[in-house]
Design a protein around this motif. Structure first.
Motif, PDB file in Angstrom:
ATOM      1  N   LYS A  52      26.225  -7.658   6.623  1.00  0.00           N
ATOM      2  CA  LYS A  52      24.610  -7.310   6.918  1.00  0.00           C
ATOM      3  C   LYS A  52      23.706  -7.812   5.749  1.00  0.00           C
ATOM      4  N   ILE A  53      22.391  -7.886   6.340  1.00  0.00           N
ATOM      5  CA  ILE A  53      21.446  -8.518   5.392  1.00  0.00           C
ATOM      6  C   ILE A  53      20.354  -7.546   4.863  1.00  0.00           C
ATOM      7  N   GLY A  54      19.960  -7.532   3.676  1.00  0.00           N
ATOM      8  CA  GLY A  54      19.007  -6.666   2.987  1.00  0.00           C
ATOM      9  C   GLY A  54      19.017  -5.251   3.568  1.00  0.00           C
ATOM     10  N   SER A  55      17.724  -4.815   4.292  1.00  0.00           N
ATOM     11  CA  SER A  55      17.775  -3.209   4.396  1.00  0.00           C
ATOM     12  C   SER A  55      18.824  -2.821   5.631  1.00  0.00           C
ATOM     13  N   ARG A  70      21.838  -2.914   5.244  1.00  0.00           N
ATOM     14  CA  ARG A  70      22.925  -2.407   4.588  1.00  0.00           C
ATOM     15  C   ARG A  70      22.703  -0.905   4.250  1.00  0.00           C
ATOM     16  N   HIS A 102      26.749  -0.451   0.157  1.00  0.00           N
ATOM     17  CA  HIS A 102      26.518  -0.919  -1.100  1.00  0.00           C
ATOM     18  C   HIS A 102      27.853  -0.394  -1.927  1.00  0.00           C
TER      19      HIS A 102
END
Length: 113
Positions: A59-62, A64, A69
């Motif tokens: 997944k990329i950036g927002s 996630r 995280h």
């Protein structure tokens, strides 16, 4: 503190010497080269940790989530902590110091393979 250090070294040893990591040492021991995909078969101890990272890292950036995280942080902290384990009671003992150095090199081999 010494007992805790010895226990941490034992954890590191158990991780490095886990039977699922035998492929990492075949080249060092003069054995046959590992079979294609052997280390990627998803059954090894290290494979479990890398599989945990697959989805969150895809997944990329927002995209996630906080759970993604946390998973990434957890696995990276585990690896960092394994790498930072070192004995504190090697004073005057060349054998213990050499053993700790070899165990650390073996961990690096497992992570590399």
């Amino acid at each position: 503190a010494i007992a805790q250090s010895d226990l941490l070294m034992e954890y590191k040893k158990m991780f490095v010497r886990h039977s699922s990591h035998h492929y990492a040492f075949q080249n060092q021991l003069g054995g046959a080269k590992k079979a294609e995909g052997e280390s990627k078969n998803g059954t090894g101890l290290l494979s479990i940790f890398t599989n945990l990272l697959a989805e969150p890292l895809s997944k990329i950036g927002s995209a996630r989530t906080s759970s993604d995280h946390m998973t990434i942080e957890l696995v990276l902290h585990l690896i960092r902590n394994l790498l930072s384990i070192s004995p504190i009671n090697t004073f005057g003992s060349t054998e213990k110091s050499q053993y700790a150095s070899q165990l650390h090199r073996d961990l690096l081999i497992v992570l590399q393979e």
